[in-house]
Structures are given as structure tokens and as C-alpha cells.
Design a protein around this motif. Structure first.
Motif, mmCIF file in Angstrom:
data_model
loop_
_atom_site.group_PDB
_atom_site.id
_atom_site.type_symbol
_atom_site.label_atom_id
_atom_site.label_comp_id
_atom_site.label_asym_id
_atom_site.label_seq_id
_atom_site.Cartn_x
_atom_site.Cartn_y
_atom_site.Cartn_z
ATOM 1 N N GLY A 9 11.635 -8.493 2.427
ATOM 2 C CA GLY A 9 11.546 -7.209 3.104
ATOM 3 C C GLY A 9 10.608 -6.212 2.452
ATOM 4 O O GLY A 9 10.403 -5.127 2.959
ATOM 5 N N GLU A 10 10.000 -6.567 1.326
ATOM 6 C CA GLU A 10 9.109 -5.629 0.647
ATOM 7 C C GLU A 10 7.751 -5.566 1.337
ATOM 8 O O GLU A 10 7.328 -6.535 1.958
ATOM 9 C CB GLU A 10 8.941 -5.998 -0.833
ATOM 10 C CG GLU A 10 7.972 -7.131 -1.109
ATOM 11 C CD GLU A 10 8.543 -8.534 -0.916
ATOM 12 O OE1 GLU A 10 7.838 -9.487 -1.285
ATOM 13 O OE2 GLU A 10 9.660 -8.679 -0.408
ATOM 14 N N MET A 11 7.108 -4.433 1.240
ATOM 15 C CA MET A 11 5.786 -4.282 1.818
ATOM 16 C C MET A 11 4.757 -4.878 0.859
ATOM 17 O O MET A 11 4.755 -4.540 -0.316
ATOM 18 C CB MET A 11 5.451 -2.812 2.049
ATOM 19 C CG MET A 11 4.150 -2.674 2.793
ATOM 20 S SD MET A 11 3.605 -1.010 2.952
ATOM 21 C CE MET A 11 3.043 -0.713 1.295
ATOM 22 N N ILE A 12 3.911 -5.766 1.356
ATOM 23 C CA ILE A 12 2.887 -6.353 0.499
ATOM 24 C C ILE A 12 1.482 -6.055 0.996
ATOM 25 O O ILE A 12 0.518 -6.397 0.331
ATOM 26 C CB ILE A 12 3.083 -7.880 0.337
ATOM 27 C CG1 ILE A 12 3.126 -8.568 1.701
ATOM 28 C CG2 ILE A 12 4.341 -8.179 -0.445
ATOM 29 C CD1 ILE A 12 3.190 -10.071 1.633
ATOM 30 N N GLY A 13 1.368 -5.421 2.117
ATOM 31 C CA GLY A 13 0.052 -5.062 2.621
ATOM 32 C C GLY A 13 0.148 -3.832 3.497
ATOM 33 O O GLY A 13 1.160 -3.598 4.133
ATOM 34 N N PHE A 14 -0.903 -3.043 3.487
ATOM 35 C CA PHE A 14 -0.940 -1.835 4.302
ATOM 36 C C PHE A 14 -2.387 -1.562 4.632
ATOM 37 O O PHE A 14 -3.262 -1.650 3.776
ATOM 38 C CB PHE A 14 -0.352 -0.656 3.518
ATOM 39 C CG PHE A 14 -0.600 0.692 4.144
ATOM 40 C CD1 PHE A 14 0.192 1.135 5.193
ATOM 41 C CD2 PHE A 14 -1.615 1.504 3.685
ATOM 42 C CE1 PHE A 14 -0.034 2.383 5.768
ATOM 43 C CE2 PHE A 14 -1.850 2.752 4.245
ATOM 44 C CZ PHE A 14 -1.053 3.191 5.293
ATOM 45 N N ARG A 15 -2.636 -1.279 5.894
ATOM 46 C CA ARG A 15 -3.975 -0.925 6.333
ATOM 47 C C ARG A 15 -3.805 0.093 7.442
ATOM 48 O O ARG A 15 -2.990 -0.100 8.338
ATOM 49 C CB ARG A 15 -4.695 -2.166 6.834
ATOM 50 C CG ARG A 15 -6.019 -1.886 7.474
ATOM 51 C CD ARG A 15 -6.717 -3.175 7.907
ATOM 52 N NE ARG A 15 -8.000 -3.183 7.263
ATOM 53 C CZ ARG A 15 -8.396 -4.019 6.329
ATOM 54 N NH1 ARG A 15 -7.608 -4.970 5.933
ATOM 55 N NH2 ARG A 15 -9.583 -3.924 5.801
ATOM 56 N N ALA A 16 -4.544 1.185 7.332
ATOM 57 C CA ALA A 16 -4.467 2.222 8.356
ATOM 58 C C ALA A 16 -5.870 2.660 8.726
ATOM 59 O O ALA A 16 -6.630 3.083 7.855
ATOM 60 C CB ALA A 16 -3.663 3.417 7.857
ATOM 61 N N LEU A 17 -6.195 2.528 9.986
ATOM 62 C CA LEU A 17 -7.432 3.085 10.499
ATOM 63 C C LEU A 17 -7.109 4.526 10.864
ATOM 64 O O LEU A 17 -6.413 4.793 11.840
ATOM 65 C CB LEU A 17 -7.922 2.296 11.717
ATOM 66 C CG LEU A 17 -9.277 2.709 12.260
ATOM 67 C CD1 LEU A 17 -10.372 2.517 11.212
ATOM 68 C CD2 LEU A 17 -9.602 1.907 13.513
ATOM 69 N N VAL A 18 -7.543 5.461 10.026
ATOM 70 C CA VAL A 18 -7.207 6.872 10.209
ATOM 71 C C VAL A 18 -7.968 7.439 11.398
ATOM 72 O O VAL A 18 -7.408 8.114 12.256
ATOM 73 C CB VAL A 18 -7.496 7.672 8.920
ATOM 74 C CG1 VAL A 18 -7.233 9.161 9.121
ATOM 75 C CG2 VAL A 18 -6.671 7.119 7.759
ATOM 76 N N ASP A 19 -9.257 7.173 11.435
ATOM 77 C CA ASP A 19 -10.111 7.585 12.542
ATOM 78 C C ASP A 19 -11.387 6.749 12.478
ATOM 79 O O ASP A 19 -11.427 5.762 11.742
ATOM 80 C CB ASP A 19 -10.386 9.100 12.516
ATOM 81 C CG ASP A 19 -11.017 9.599 11.229
ATOM 82 O OD1 ASP A 19 -11.793 8.842 10.584
ATOM 83 O OD2 ASP A 19 -10.745 10.741 10.842
ATOM 84 N N ALA A 20 -12.405 7.127 13.193
ATOM 85 C CA ALA A 20 -13.633 6.328 13.249
ATOM 86 C C ALA A 20 -14.351 6.250 11.903
ATOM 87 O O ALA A 20 -15.167 5.359 11.691
ATOM 88 C CB ALA A 20 -14.573 6.888 14.311
ATOM 89 N N GLU A 21 -14.043 7.165 10.977
ATOM 90 C CA GLU A 21 -14.741 7.206 9.687
ATOM 91 C C GLU A 21 -13.904 6.745 8.501
ATOM 92 O O GLU A 21 -14.459 6.351 7.479
ATOM 93 C CB GLU A 21 -15.195 8.645 9.385
ATOM 94 C CG GLU A 21 -16.209 9.188 10.353
ATOM 95 C CD GLU A 21 -16.641 10.588 9.981
ATOM 96 O OE1 GLU A 21 -17.862 10.815 9.919
ATOM 97 O OE2 GLU A 21 -15.758 11.452 9.736
ATOM 98 N N ILE A 22 -12.585 6.821 8.605
ATOM 99 C CA ILE A 22 -11.717 6.648 7.434
ATOM 100 C C ILE A 22 -10.728 5.516 7.650
ATOM 101 O O ILE A 22 -10.078 5.427 8.685
ATOM 102 C CB ILE A 22 -10.930 7.941 7.140
ATOM 103 C CG1 ILE A 22 -11.899 9.096 6.880
ATOM 104 C CG2 ILE A 22 -9.988 7.751 5.948
ATOM 105 C CD1 ILE A 22 -11.230 10.455 6.882
ATOM 106 N N GLU A 23 -10.606 4.680 6.620
ATOM 107 C CA GLU A 23 -9.622 3.609 6.618
ATOM 108 C C GLU A 23 -8.924 3.600 5.260
ATOM 109 O O GLU A 23 -9.562 3.799 4.224
ATOM 110 C CB GLU A 23 -10.299 2.261 6.870
ATOM 111 C CG GLU A 23 -9.333 1.109 6.956
ATOM 112 C CD GLU A 23 -10.011 -0.197 7.310
ATOM 113 O OE1 GLU A 23 -9.327 -1.069 7.869
ATOM 114 O OE2 GLU A 23 -11.206 -0.361 7.013
ATOM 115 N N LEU A 24 -7.615 3.375 5.274
ATOM 116 C CA LEU A 24 -6.827 3.223 4.057
ATOM 117 C C LEU A 24 -6.406 1.766 3.950
ATOM 118 O O LEU A 24 -5.904 1.198 4.923
ATOM 119 C CB LEU A 24 -5.572 4.104 4.096
ATOM 120 C CG LEU A 24 -5.759 5.580 4.410
ATOM 121 C CD1 LEU A 24 -4.410 6.292 4.429
ATOM 122 C CD2 LEU A 24 -6.705 6.229 3.420
ATOM 123 N N VAL A 25 -6.599 1.172 2.768
ATOM 124 C CA VAL A 25 -6.226 -0.222 2.552
ATOM 125 C C VAL A 25 -5.594 -0.329 1.174
ATOM 126 O O VAL A 25 -6.144 0.188 0.191
ATOM 127 C CB VAL A 25 -7.462 -1.156 2.625
ATOM 128 C CG1 VAL A 25 -7.059 -2.610 2.381
ATOM 129 C CG2 VAL A 25 -8.172 -1.008 3.959
#
Length: 191
Positions: A9-25
């Protein structure tokens, strides 16, 4: 936003496309050279407010940091993400340790100096706040930063966090103690 969840149940990956310019990984070992370069190029700028710069002198130190953040994520105890702006790694943002019984954590972040003033950190932090409240089901988020760090303080202020007080001499910063401003935001207060 995407997450990968492990067998326990633990989180091992995260990716967020914030907008057209910014991504969090979530940071991975392969990001170490690029992250070290960003850190090293901004050493003087970052050292003003971050106490770990003198201990980060090689790619190996950055690999060790990333390894520690991977253990943190595997333990479901927060995570650290790189901030990519137009495909360039320009900073880091993440959740510190999570107090699960109280469903609370704090947010930490830094941004390379050439990218300040573009709204990058406000947008990245807003995405992280949404993730914390909506996906992680947290109740309270906090940001602590040096009282004199106006740029860092502007982020929670723009996002609707409340200034809750000051912790005197909260952090040793190379040659002096600095006071921290404490900002809090509750799930019910988020948009």
C-alpha cells in the motif's frame, strides 16, 4: 496525477503534470547528475536559506539524498519530487514526514534562482497541496520558512495558508539561528 502503489500500500511513484510547462516527478537515481548540477549552480543562492548545501559536494551526495527520499516514499512517509519546467530540472518540492494519526505533514521546496518570479513554485506547491488533500486524504498541511525569506513566505500566502505564528530560533543556519514563520492550511480551507 499518477501514483504507483506497492504491494503493502505504500506509494512508490508519483508524477503530476501541473500544467503545460511544469511537471513533478518523484526523484530517481537517474536524476542525480541533473539535480546535482542545479544544486551546484545555485549554491550561493540556496545557501542563504538551506542548511544542507555544505554537505552536498558531489553527485554521490545527491545519490544518497535521492536514496533516502526513495526509502521515505516506500515507507509511506512523504516523498520528494523534482520540479521540471519546460523539461529542465529546476528545483525540488515534497512532503516531509507524515504524521498519519493526525493526517498532517509539512511541505519543503527550493527553486533555482534563474526561474524565480515565474509562478513555478506557486503552481507546483498548489498541485502538491491538492494531491495531499485529495489523494492522500491529509487533514492539515504546514509550511515553515525563515521569517526573512520573503520569496518562500509568499508561496503559502498566495495559496491561502494562514500565518499561525513564529518559532523563535527554530533552525541553525551555518553561523546563526533563524526564526521560522509557520503557515497552516486545513483540508476544508482548500479550494
Amino acid at each position: 496525477m499518477q501514483e504507483r502503489i506497492g504491494a503493502t500500500g505504500e506509494m512508490i511513484g508519483f508524477r503530476a503534470l501541473v500544467d503545460a510547462e511544469i511537471e513533478l516527478v518523484v526523484l530517481e537515481p537517474r536524476h542525480a547528475p541533473e539535480l546535482f548540477r542545479a544544486t551546484d549552480r545555485n549554491r550561493v543562492h540556496l545557501r542563504r536559506w538551506l542548511p544542507w548545501l555544505d554537505a552536498t559536494t558531489s553527485i554521490g551526495d545527491t545519490v544518497a539524498f535521492i536514496d533516502s527520499t526513495r526509502r521515505q516514499a516506500s515507507a509511506n512517509n512523504g516523498f520528494q519530487s523534482g520540479i521540471w519546467y519546460r523539461h529542465e530540472l529546476v528545483g525540488v518540492i515534497g512532503f516531509h514526514q507524515v504524521d498519519w494519526p493526525n493526517r498532517t505533514t509539512s511541505i519543503g521546496y527550493w527553486l533555482a534562482q534563474p526561474f524565480e518570479g515565474r509562478g513555478i513554485m506557486t503552481r507546483a506547491c498548489g498541485a502538491l497541496v491538492s494531491h495531499g488533500f485529495r489523494q492522500m486524504r491529509l487533514h492539515r498541511l504546514e509550511v515553515r520558512c525563515a521569517v526573512a525569506n520573503a520569496r518562500s513566505r509568499a508561496i503559502p500566502e498566495r495559496l491561502g495558508f494562514r500565518l499561525e505564528g513564529t518559532i523563535r530560533e527554530a533552525e541553525w543556519l551555518y553561523d546563526r539561528f533563524v526564526d521560522h514563520a509557520v503557515y497552516g492550511l486545513l483540508e476544508a480551507e482548500w479550494r
